[in-house]
Design a protein around this motif. Structure first.
Motif, PDB file in Angstrom:
ATOM      1  N   VAL A  29     -73.703 -54.832   5.917  1.00 58.17           N
ATOM      2  CA  VAL A  29     -74.189 -53.689   6.701  1.00 58.17           C
ATOM      3  C   VAL A  29     -73.936 -53.926   8.186  1.00 58.17           C
ATOM      4  O   VAL A  29     -73.477 -53.021   8.904  1.00 58.17           O
ATOM      5  CB  VAL A  29     -75.690 -53.433   6.418  1.00 58.17           C
ATOM      6  CG1 VAL A  29     -76.282 -52.463   7.423  1.00 58.17           C
ATOM      7  CG2 VAL A  29     -75.872 -52.908   4.999  1.00 58.17           C
ATOM      8  N   ALA A  30     -74.215 -55.131   8.662  1.00 56.84           N
ATOM      9  CA  ALA A  30     -73.982 -55.431  10.084  1.00 56.84           C
ATOM     10  C   ALA A  30     -72.501 -55.320  10.429  1.00 56.84           C
ATOM     11  O   ALA A  30     -72.143 -54.809  11.502  1.00 56.84           O
ATOM     12  CB  ALA A  30     -74.503 -56.831  10.410  1.00 56.84           C
ATOM     13  N   ALA A  34     -70.953 -52.695  13.020  1.00 56.28           N
ATOM     14  CA  ALA A  34     -70.197 -53.197  14.169  1.00 56.28           C
ATOM     15  C   ALA A  34     -68.809 -52.574  14.240  1.00 56.28           C
ATOM     16  O   ALA A  34     -68.345 -52.187  15.311  1.00 56.28           O
ATOM     17  CB  ALA A  34     -70.091 -54.721  14.104  1.00 56.28           C
ATOM     18  N   VAL A  35     -68.159 -52.423  13.093  1.00 54.32           N
ATOM     19  CA  VAL A  35     -66.812 -51.841  13.075  1.00 54.32           C
ATOM     20  C   VAL A  35     -66.875 -50.314  13.238  1.00 54.32           C
ATOM     21  O   VAL A  35     -66.124 -49.731  14.016  1.00 54.32           O
ATOM     22  CB  VAL A  35     -66.076 -52.210  11.766  1.00 54.32           C
ATOM     23  CG1 VAL A  35     -64.784 -51.424  11.619  1.00 54.32           C
ATOM     24  CG2 VAL A  35     -65.800 -53.703  11.725  1.00 54.32           C
ATOM     25  N   GLY A  36     -67.791 -49.700  12.532  1.00 51.58           N
ATOM     26  CA  GLY A  36     -67.879 -48.237  12.542  1.00 51.58           C
ATOM     27  C   GLY A  36     -68.335 -47.644  13.856  1.00 51.58           C
ATOM     28  O   GLY A  36     -67.944 -46.540  14.225  1.00 51.58           O
ATOM     29  N   PHE A  37     -69.169 -48.359  14.562  1.00 55.21           N
ATOM     30  CA  PHE A  37     -69.706 -47.833  15.810  1.00 55.21           C
ATOM     31  C   PHE A  37     -69.200 -48.600  17.033  1.00 55.21           C
ATOM     32  O   PHE A  37     -69.756 -48.474  18.110  1.00 55.21           O
ATOM     33  CB  PHE A  37     -71.238 -47.854  15.790  1.00 55.21           C
ATOM     34  CG  PHE A  37     -71.815 -46.937  14.759  1.00 55.21           C
ATOM     35  CD1 PHE A  37     -71.810 -45.563  14.947  1.00 55.21           C
ATOM     36  CD2 PHE A  37     -72.358 -47.442  13.586  1.00 55.21           C
ATOM     37  CE1 PHE A  37     -72.345 -44.716  13.999  1.00 55.21           C
ATOM     38  CE2 PHE A  37     -72.892 -46.602  12.628  1.00 55.21           C
ATOM     39  CZ  PHE A  37     -72.878 -45.233  12.827  1.00 55.21           C
ATOM     40  N   ALA A  38     -68.176 -49.382  16.824  1.00 56.49           N
ATOM     41  CA  ALA A  38     -67.589 -50.173  17.904  1.00 56.49           C
ATOM     42  C   ALA A  38     -68.658 -50.973  18.644  1.00 56.49           C
ATOM     43  O   ALA A  38     -68.663 -51.049  19.868  1.00 56.49           O
ATOM     44  CB  ALA A  38     -66.802 -49.284  18.868  1.00 56.49           C
ATOM     45  N   ALA A  39     -69.568 -51.534  17.887  1.00 57.88           N
ATOM     46  CA  ALA A  39     -70.620 -52.360  18.484  1.00 57.88           C
ATOM     47  C   ALA A  39     -70.047 -53.728  18.837  1.00 57.88           C
ATOM     48  O   ALA A  39     -68.930 -54.076  18.462  1.00 57.88           O
ATOM     49  CB  ALA A  39     -71.776 -52.510  17.501  1.00 57.88           C
TER      50      ALA A  39
END
Length: 147
Positions: A29-30, A34-39
């Motif tokens: 999930v993390a 991180a990838v999906g929301f450019a975190a």
């Protein structure tokens, strides 16, 4: 001197397996977040670190001799058993003990004078069923409760 009864190995393995699955899910999930929301990538790093700490804590807890049932000269205590009922009592408060099956699992039920009870599934313990029953009955006999 207290008599401690530990968690049976098959239940300890199940608990560790659930911990590993939960830690893996948290890491996935993390990573997706991180990838999906450019975190920031540190989100995944922190999650991996926390997951590793949790896994090590569970392993340490299981290996350090954490007890499930403790019988002492004064009474008993039960921990980590959902639905056990009364988690601790003095032997003076115990009316009697019976063996029975609850949901197909053999149990020792300590019935208290005030109407409460403690249900201990003996499969949950890393001990011989008969040995545990004898230990409980010996304590009850010592306190004038056994027939």
């Amino acid at each position: 001197m207290p008599q401690d009864y530990r968690l049976a190995p098959q239940f300890a393995a199940r608990l560790l397996g659930l911990t590993l699955m939960g830690a893996g899910l948290a890491i996935v999930v993390a990573t997706v977040v991180a990838v999906g929301f450019a975190a920031q990538p540190w989100v995944v790093s922190i999650t991996v670190g926390l997951a590793l700490a949790l896994i090590l804590f569970v392993i340490w807890t299981l290996r350090s001799g954490t007890w499930v049932v403790r019988l002492t000269d004064d009474g008993y205590k039960v921990q980590f058993v959902r639905g056990a009922g009364v988690k601790q009592a003095r032997w003076a408060d115990v009316a009697d003990a019976v063996t029975t099956e609850v949901a197909g699992s053999p149990c020792v039920v300590l019935r208290l004078k005030n109407g409460g009870s403690t249900t201990i599934p003996v499969e949950f313990l890393a001990a011989d069923r008969d040995e545990f029953v004898r230990a409980v009955l010996a304590q009850l006999k010592l306190h004038g409760k056994a027939r």
